[in-house]
Design a protein around this motif. Structure first.
Motif, PDB file in Angstrom:
ATOM      1  N   ARG A   3       0.878  -1.179   0.000  1.00  0.00           N
ATOM      2  CA  ARG A   3       0.000   0.000   0.000  1.00  0.00           C
ATOM      3  C   ARG A   3       0.907   1.218   0.000  1.00  0.00           C
ATOM      4  O   ARG A   3       1.957   1.235   0.659  1.00  0.00           O
ATOM      5  N   HIS A   4       0.504   2.250  -0.738  1.00  0.00           N
ATOM      6  CA  HIS A   4       1.293   3.471  -0.709  1.00  0.00           C
ATOM      7  C   HIS A   4       0.400   4.696  -0.839  1.00  0.00           C
ATOM      8  O   HIS A   4      -0.777   4.606  -1.192  1.00  0.00           O
ATOM      9  N   ILE A   5       1.000   5.860  -0.539  1.00  0.00           N
ATOM     10  CA  ILE A   5       0.241   7.112  -0.521  1.00  0.00           C
ATOM     11  C   ILE A   5       1.189   8.276  -0.785  1.00  0.00           C
ATOM     12  O   ILE A   5       2.367   8.227  -0.422  1.00  0.00           O
ATOM     13  N   TYR A   7       1.083  12.807  -0.896  1.00  0.00           N
ATOM     14  CA  TYR A   7       0.330  14.031  -0.591  1.00  0.00           C
ATOM     15  C   TYR A   7       1.126  15.230  -1.059  1.00  0.00           C
ATOM     16  O   TYR A   7       2.347  15.299  -0.870  1.00  0.00           O
ATOM     17  N   LEU A  25      -2.590   4.671   6.281  1.00  0.00           N
ATOM     18  CA  LEU A  25      -1.575   3.721   5.845  1.00  0.00           C
ATOM     19  C   LEU A  25      -1.076   2.882   7.023  1.00  0.00           C
ATOM     20  O   LEU A  25      -0.811   1.681   6.873  1.00  0.00           O
ATOM     21  N   TYR A 204      -7.876   8.837  -5.480  1.00  0.00           N
ATOM     22  CA  TYR A 204      -7.361  10.177  -5.197  1.00  0.00           C
ATOM     23  C   TYR A 204      -8.438  11.017  -4.518  1.00  0.00           C
ATOM     24  O   TYR A 204      -9.637  10.807  -4.702  1.00  0.00           O
ATOM     25  N   ALA A 215      -3.557   7.509  -3.369  1.00  0.00           N
ATOM     26  CA  ALA A 215      -3.286   6.381  -2.489  1.00  0.00           C
ATOM     27  C   ALA A 215      -3.833   5.081  -3.060  1.00  0.00           C
ATOM     28  O   ALA A 215      -4.746   5.083  -3.886  1.00  0.00           O
ATOM     29  N   SER A 216      -3.278   3.974  -2.583  1.00  0.00           N
ATOM     30  CA  SER A 216      -3.780   2.661  -2.979  1.00  0.00           C
ATOM     31  C   SER A 216      -5.237   2.490  -2.594  1.00  0.00           C
ATOM     32  O   SER A 216      -5.995   1.813  -3.292  1.00  0.00           O
ATOM     33  N   TYR A 219      -8.108   6.659   2.940  1.00  0.00           N
ATOM     34  CA  TYR A 219      -7.781   6.545   4.364  1.00  0.00           C
ATOM     35  C   TYR A 219      -8.954   6.923   5.272  1.00  0.00           C
ATOM     36  O   TYR A 219      -8.828   6.907   6.491  1.00  0.00           O
TER      37      TYR A 219
END
Length: 251
Positions: A3-5, A7, A25, A204, A215-216, A219
């Protein structure tokens, strides 16, 4: 897997992006909601961020699960940034690369992450090694598919390609060599975020003129989150988000 993010926007404490949201995350490391491949993201993590007045990002990476590292909680509480990229790595087969295999990878002003996998690695991508010099091959961050994909992207960036072109050409090249590859790539230079949706989830959240999060998975349950269609290039700045379809490699 993974998983990634990323900003970009007004400076915020890292925890506001990575830890505080209900499904941040941090929680996705043990309880992702939309992960289609793998279950636990405990094989390393990393956070990269930019400080005012310095074009080169800082990183904090570790080989273990993010939930077992109290230092990252403290770090995220006090460090503020207007551009962040972070990732948690899916549990994988044992290896000796450790922290070096954890995203984000970095060079110059760029931070990079790969959410996905290349089927048949390393044999499937062996033909692509000719695109890199011996020095580039010997400088791979780790002996992983993600590190090799990063080397291909970095080669194009150093040759003068823009972020979007570097990601697009790399994805199409790798997908042609390994048709079952999942290639959700995430790249930032501290001013914009560029990403690909190719085989896994990508979302997004945009506040036009102010901030963007890529992000995957979301959140939180804010209805402003939008899912990116598969086979798409995303470019996000503080001003807006642009989506461009990616063509399948020719047979």
């Amino acid at each position: 897997m993974c998983r990634h993010i990323a900003y970009v926007g007004p400076p915020v404490a890292l925890r506001e992006v990575l830890i505080s949201p209900e499904y941040a995350l941090y929680r996705q490391s043990w309880e992702p909601r939309r992960q289609q491949h793998g279950t636990v993201n405990a094989d390393g993590f990393g956070v990269g961020w930019y400080a005012d007045g310095d074009p080169l990002p800082a990183r904090y990476r570790r080989p273990g699960p993010i939930w077992g590292d109290q230092s990252v909680v403290d770090l995220a509480r006090v460090v503020r940034s207007g551009a962040v990229l972070a990732a948690v790595r899916d549990a994988t087969e044992s290896g000796s690369d450790g922290e070096a295999a954890a995203a984000p990878f970095a060079s110059g002003p760029w931070l990079f992450s790969h959410n996905g996998a290349v089927r048949g690695w390393p044999s499937s991508l062996a033909p692509l090694t000719t695109a890199l010099s011996p020095a580039e091959l010997l400088s791979l961050d780790a002996r992983t598919d993600s590190a090799f994909v990063w080397a291909l992207v970095l080669h194009r960036l150093r040759d003068g390609d823009g972020l979007g072109q570097a990601l697009t050409d790399t994805v199409l090249e790798v997908a042609e060599a390994a048709p079952e590859a999942r290639l959700n790539l995430l790249l930032t230079d501290g001013e914009s975020v560029t990403a690909t949706a190719w085989g896994d989830t990508l979302w997004y959240l945009a506040e036009p003129g102010r901030a963007a999060v890529v992000a995957s998975e979301p959140y939180d349950d804010d209805p402003r989150w939008h899912e990116v269609p598969d086979r798409t290039l995303l470019t996000a700045t503080r001003a807006d988000v642009l989506l461009t379809p990616l063509k399948e490699p020719s047979a």
